[in-house]
Design a protein around this motif. Structure first.
Motif, PDB file in Angstrom:
ATOM      1  N   ASP A 107      42.363 -21.695  -8.917  1.00 40.88           N
ATOM      2  CA  ASP A 107      42.365 -23.168  -8.982  1.00 40.88           C
ATOM      3  C   ASP A 107      42.057 -23.640 -10.406  1.00 40.88           C
TER       4      ASP A 107
ATOM      5  N   ASP B 245      41.555 -25.353 -13.842  1.00 41.85           N
ATOM      6  CA  ASP B 245      41.695 -26.738 -14.312  1.00 41.85           C
ATOM      7  C   ASP B 245      42.017 -26.758 -15.805  1.00 41.85           C
TER       8      ASP B 245
ATOM      9  N   ASP C 194      39.713 -37.630 -16.827  1.00 36.81           N
ATOM     10  CA  ASP C 194      40.933 -37.911 -17.569  1.00 36.81           C
ATOM     11  C   ASP C 194      40.532 -38.297 -18.991  1.00 36.81           C
TER      12      ASP C 194
ATOM     13  N   LYS D  53      43.140 -33.492 -18.233  1.00 29.62           N
ATOM     14  CA  LYS D  53      42.987 -34.214 -16.976  1.00 29.62           C
ATOM     15  C   LYS D  53      42.921 -33.230 -15.820  1.00 29.62           C
ATOM     16  N   ASP D  54      42.107 -33.593 -14.836  1.00 28.07           N
ATOM     17  CA  ASP D  54      42.106 -32.869 -13.570  1.00 28.07           C
ATOM     18  C   ASP D  54      41.880 -33.900 -12.478  1.00 28.07           C
ATOM     19  N   ARG D  55      41.471 -33.454 -11.310  1.00 29.39           N
ATOM     20  CA  ARG D  55      41.359 -34.419 -10.213  1.00 29.39           C
ATOM     21  C   ARG D  55      40.197 -35.391 -10.417  1.00 29.39           C
ATOM     22  N   HIS D  56      39.215 -35.018 -11.286  1.00 27.74           N
ATOM     23  CA  HIS D  56      38.003 -35.848 -11.418  1.00 27.74           C
ATOM     24  C   HIS D  56      37.839 -36.492 -12.786  1.00 27.74           C
TER      25      HIS D  56
END
Ligand code: OGA
Ligand code: ZN
Ligand code: ZN
Length: 386
Positions: free
Chosen positions: A198, A200, A277, A272-275
């Motif tokens: 996973d 990032d 930017d 950037k990742d899901r949490h």
């Protein structure tokens, strides 16, 4: 002897004694035993009065603001006193005394200023024939002289290796803290460089990473980067370094237009990742106030689409391609494989780093990293030098 304090915690050796002082309309002329003559404007002297009314002795910070003193204040009397200090009796009754070592260190005649410029630490540029500065972990942990030598190498050469670091996870924190605070990021206080499902960041894959600086996505890129090898059993994964300042200088020589494009045209880097930017728009090469190269910002895998005028776009591509092509030239590259217990410490805003692809099926590979800002390095050096 009743020496004069000043707004600093350093000491200033007496380079040359004050031999005389002459008052002019807006300044005094100090003559030194070695013949140098230094002007000191009245405002400058009053501004730098080190007396306990003007400088708080505990913090050694100024409490006086020059605007609270008449602009046309002049001395009633100036002299070199029995202790060799410049003594200025002001017309409003205030008395200032200046230590001659301090005064000479801050003199602003042309020769003194040129000497100060020449004495500033300079980056020592390197290419593939760099003889890598290597330091011993135990010595750095126990001996402040060894620590200072290491930090000077980080400052001036921008790439060092430390050997004998314990392979316990977290060991690099102890050595980074010999300098100062660690700079935390969204990747943690320490980050684990391992191939992860996973991921990032491309860093956390087994891909090759082209030459880059870390976190070019931040307004202030971390100053120092530490990369500590815990396990390196996988095939591949060698470390590569280039001196970004040496490449920028070579580009300045070879193609000034391209050099200027990289100094002037901002490029966006994104992380950037899901949490989170993070984005930063800045030129790839930064110059300091003296026109010296002070920073390289580069990570192709974090770069956004170029946003430049139609006129500038071809110029930017030419410059960018040439810069990257130069980072690939053997003459600039140092390639080494890091072994367990070895650690890189380098100037992240100068020395670009890369990793060859590795084969995770052939064995484990685990590095840990962290950052410390350049300010912390420079402050630590000055304190160790006191
Ligand atoms: C990184 C990186 C180098 C390596 O994590 O940013 O450059 O050797 N890693 O894995
Ligand atoms: Zn004063
Ligand atoms: Zn990196």
């Amino acid at each position: 002897m009743n020496t004069v304090a000043f707004a600093d915690f350093r000491t200033y050796p007496l380079i040359s004694a004050l031999s005389g002082v002459q008052a002019l309309a807006d300044r005094v002329l100090a003559t030194w035993a070695d013949g140098r003559v230094s002007p000191f404007h009245h405002q400058w002297l009053r501004d730098n009065c080190p007396c306990p009314q003007c400088v708080y002795t505990v913090t050694r910070e100024q409490v006086l603001e020059i605007v609270d003193v008449a602009q046309d204040l002049v001395p009633a009397e100036t002299s070199v006193d029995s202790q060799g200090c410049l003594r200025v009796q002001w017309q409003d009754g205030h008395l200032s005394r200046f230590d001659p070592g301090w005064l000479r260190a801050h003199a602003y005649d042309d020769q003194s200023r040129a000497e100060r410029r020449a004495g500033k630490p300079k980056s020592r540029l390197w290419k593939s024939d760099l003889s890598l500065p290597v330091f011993d972990y135990q010595a750095l942990m126990n001996d402040n002289d060894a620590l200072l030598q290491w930090l000077l190498a980080v400052r001036d050469i921008g790439l060092t290796q430390v050997r004998g670091v314990p392979t316990e996870p977290g060991s690099l924190k102890l050595i980074a803290e010999r300098i100062s605070f660690i700079r935390e990021s969204n990747f943690g206080v320490l980050f684990n460089v391992q191939s992860k499902a996973d991921a990032d960041s491309n860093a956390y894959t087994a891909f090759n990473l082209p030459l880059h600086s870390d976190l070019p996505t931040r307004e202030l890129q971390p100053g120092l980067q530490f990369l500590h090898c815990l396990v390196n059993d996988a095939d591949g994964g060698e470390s590569i370094f280039v001196d970004g300042f040496a490449i920028a200088e070579a580009l300045r020589e070879e193609d000034t237009e391209s050099f200027k494009a990289l100094c002037e045209i901002p490029v966006e880097f994104r992380n950037k990742d899901r949490h989170s930017d993070y984005r930063c728009l800045a030129p790839i090469i930064a110059l300091d106030a003296m026109g010296q190269i002070s920073e390289i910002r580069m990570a192709n895998f974090l770069r956004g689409p170029f946003d430049a005028s139609a006129e500038e776009m071809p110029r930017l591509y030419r410059a960018y391609r040439r810069f990257i092509a130069m980072t690939r030239e053997a003459q600039f590259r140092v390639l080494t494989r890091l072994n367990p217990g070895e650690m890189w410490c380098f100037d992240n805003r100068r020395t670009l780093h890369a990793r060859n692809a590795f084969d995770p099926a052939s064995g484990a590979r685990h590095f840990q990293g962290c950052y410390v800002d350049r300010d912390e390095l420079l402050s630590r050096i000055l304190v160790l030098q006191r």
